[in-house]
Design a protein around this motif. Structure first.
Motif, PDB file in Angstrom:
ATOM      1  N   ARG A 214     -19.215 -76.429  81.701  1.00  0.00           N
ATOM      2  CA  ARG A 214     -20.198 -76.780  82.732  1.00  0.00           C
ATOM      3  C   ARG A 214     -21.597 -76.315  82.354  1.00  0.00           C
ATOM      4  N   ILE A 215     -21.670 -75.159  81.690  1.00  0.00           N
ATOM      5  CA  ILE A 215     -22.964 -74.596  81.320  1.00  0.00           C
ATOM      6  C   ILE A 215     -23.581 -75.312  80.123  1.00  0.00           C
ATOM      7  N   SER A 216     -22.742 -75.573  79.099  1.00  0.00           N
ATOM      8  CA  SER A 216     -23.260 -76.087  77.823  1.00  0.00           C
ATOM      9  C   SER A 216     -23.154 -77.597  77.656  1.00  0.00           C
ATOM     10  N   GLY A 217     -22.228 -78.223  78.411  1.00  0.00           N
ATOM     11  CA  GLY A 217     -22.020 -79.657  78.231  1.00  0.00           C
ATOM     12  C   GLY A 217     -21.034 -79.984  77.126  1.00  0.00           C
ATOM     13  N   VAL A 218     -20.540 -78.968  76.410  1.00  0.00           N
ATOM     14  CA  VAL A 218     -19.542 -79.176  75.364  1.00  0.00           C
ATOM     15  C   VAL A 218     -18.202 -79.492  76.021  1.00  0.00           C
ATOM     16  N   LYS A 219     -17.437 -80.364  75.407  1.00  0.00           N
ATOM     17  CA  LYS A 219     -16.178 -80.792  76.008  1.00  0.00           C
ATOM     18  C   LYS A 219     -15.202 -79.630  76.177  1.00  0.00           C
ATOM     19  N   LYS A 220     -14.538 -79.645  77.341  1.00  0.00           N
ATOM     20  CA  LYS A 220     -13.660 -78.542  77.721  1.00  0.00           C
ATOM     21  C   LYS A 220     -12.489 -78.353  76.759  1.00  0.00           C
ATOM     22  N   ASN A 221     -11.915 -79.446  76.269  1.00  0.00           N
ATOM     23  CA  ASN A 221     -10.774 -79.340  75.349  1.00  0.00           C
ATOM     24  C   ASN A 221     -11.135 -78.564  74.087  1.00  0.00           C
ATOM     25  N   LEU A 222     -12.320 -78.863  73.550  1.00  0.00           N
ATOM     26  CA  LEU A 222     -12.778 -78.186  72.338  1.00  0.00           C
ATOM     27  C   LEU A 222     -12.979 -76.698  72.613  1.00  0.00           C
ATOM     28  N   LEU A 223     -13.588 -76.392  73.755  1.00  0.00           N
ATOM     29  CA  LEU A 223     -13.825 -74.994  74.115  1.00  0.00           C
ATOM     30  C   LEU A 223     -12.522 -74.255  74.381  1.00  0.00           C
ATOM     31  N   TYR A 224     -11.575 -74.933  74.990  1.00  0.00           N
ATOM     32  CA  TYR A 224     -10.286 -74.304  75.285  1.00  0.00           C
ATOM     33  C   TYR A 224      -9.564 -73.905  74.001  1.00  0.00           C
ATOM     34  N   GLU A 225      -9.579 -74.807  73.020  1.00  0.00           N
ATOM     35  CA  GLU A 225      -8.918 -74.517  71.746  1.00  0.00           C
ATOM     36  C   GLU A 225      -9.578 -73.326  71.045  1.00  0.00           C
ATOM     37  N   ARG A 226     -10.912 -73.310  71.101  1.00  0.00           N
ATOM     38  CA  ARG A 226     -11.639 -72.199  70.475  1.00  0.00           C
ATOM     39  C   ARG A 226     -11.369 -70.895  71.220  1.00  0.00           C
ATOM     40  N   ALA A 227     -11.291 -70.980  72.551  1.00  0.00           N
ATOM     41  CA  ALA A 227     -11.005 -69.790  73.367  1.00  0.00           C
ATOM     42  C   ALA A 227      -9.630 -69.234  73.044  1.00  0.00           C
ATOM     43  N   LEU A 228      -8.666 -70.123  72.826  1.00  0.00           N
ATOM     44  CA  LEU A 228      -7.322 -69.680  72.448  1.00  0.00           C
ATOM     45  C   LEU A 228      -7.349 -68.907  71.129  1.00  0.00           C
ATOM     46  N   GLU A 229      -8.104 -69.456  70.162  1.00  0.00           N
ATOM     47  CA  GLU A 229      -8.226 -68.802  68.859  1.00  0.00           C
ATOM     48  C   GLU A 229      -8.847 -67.415  68.986  1.00  0.00           C
ATOM     49  N   LEU A 230      -9.917 -67.321  69.788  1.00  0.00           N
ATOM     50  CA  LEU A 230     -10.598 -66.048  69.982  1.00  0.00           C
ATOM     51  C   LEU A 230      -9.695 -65.048  70.694  1.00  0.00           C
ATOM     52  N   SER A 231      -8.933 -65.560  71.676  1.00  0.00           N
ATOM     53  CA  SER A 231      -8.046 -64.693  72.430  1.00  0.00           C
ATOM     54  C   SER A 231      -6.932 -64.119  71.548  1.00  0.00           C
ATOM     55  N   LYS A 232      -6.373 -64.969  70.684  1.00  0.00           N
ATOM     56  CA  LYS A 232      -5.314 -64.521  69.779  1.00  0.00           C
ATOM     57  C   LYS A 232      -5.842 -63.510  68.759  1.00  0.00           C
ATOM     58  N   ALA A 233      -7.061 -63.787  68.272  1.00  0.00           N
ATOM     59  CA  ALA A 233      -7.657 -62.894  67.275  1.00  0.00           C
ATOM     60  C   ALA A 233      -7.945 -61.510  67.848  1.00  0.00           C
TER      61      ALA A 233
END
Length: 235
Positions: A214-233
């Protein structure tokens, strides 16, 4: 299949009494095998409630690997297999089916569906509308059987191919859809990534991805996948 041991039917409509009766036998020391007439139990097949109740009763459940159309198709389709999701059978009615496909249009992982012969043409038509004619799809038909067929092409071409011969519309199908390819402008920018990292400090993966979108306009699916990666790391 030449099974001589007494068999008890179990399906989606089996009541709790049937489940409890089966578990009672296990408690008495009897070994029970959950088998399927095709494929692997619990993969688009009944059995979940039975296994769940067995676990709740602390009864041992032993998996025995067997044939599975998902992995069989994936091993020969030539689609990316490092990341994939299984979506089961699409909805029978067009409205629900098309909506489901549209919700997956930006999914970057390989998509895997099961489909029946009487709905294969309708599903391909809805995929064409949801994913576009350029999306690559592999049709796997009658896997491991005499008339096994694996055919891949862009959706626009694939529709013509399957309509050309009625035999191509028969049998049980596994459909593999190549994941969406992110365009350069859809790549994560540093500002969006920084926002995501900050939000992940106090929010769940899903919430952080949604708010960053909502803040950046970047698609949610892309952000979700990146968030998963960051969370696992970070775990």
């Amino acid at each position: 299949f030449g099974i001589t041991t007494r068999m008890t039917s179990y399906h989606d409509f089996s009541d709790d009494a049937r489940v409890e009766a089966l578990l009672a036998k296990v408690k008495e020391g009897v070994s029970i095998a959950l088998i399927s007439d095709a494929g692997t139990p619990l993969i688009s097949d009944p059995g979940y409630r039975l296994v769940q109740r067995a676990k709740e009763e602390l009864l041992r459940v032993i998996p025995i690997p067997g044939p599975c159309a998902i992995t069989t198709a994936l091993s020969a389709a030539g689609m990316p297999s490092d990341r994939f999701i299984f979506e089961g059978f699409p909805a029978a009615k067009r409205t629900g089916r098309l909506k489901h496909f549209q919700s997956l249009a930006e999914e970057t992982r390989t998509l895997i569906f099961y489909e029946s012969p009487h709905r294969i043409l309708d599903s391909l038509a809805d995929m064409l509308e949801a994913f576009g004619g350029e999306r690559e799809v592999v049709i796997c038909r009658e896997l491991t059987k005499t008339f096994e067929t694996l055919h891949g092409a862009k959706l626009e071409v694939l529709q013509t191919w399957i309509r050309e011969d009625d035999n191509r519309q028969r049998g049980e199908f596994v459909l593999l859809v190549k994941g969406a390819v992110l365009q350069a402008e859809e790549a994560l920018n540093p500002e969006a990534l920084r926002t995501l990292e900050i939000l992940l400090e106090s929010l769940s993966v899903k919430q952080a991805a949604a708010l960053t979108s909502r803040i950046s306009g970047v698609k949610k699916n892309l952000l979700y996948e990146r968030a998963l990666e960051l969370s696992k790391a970070g775990s």
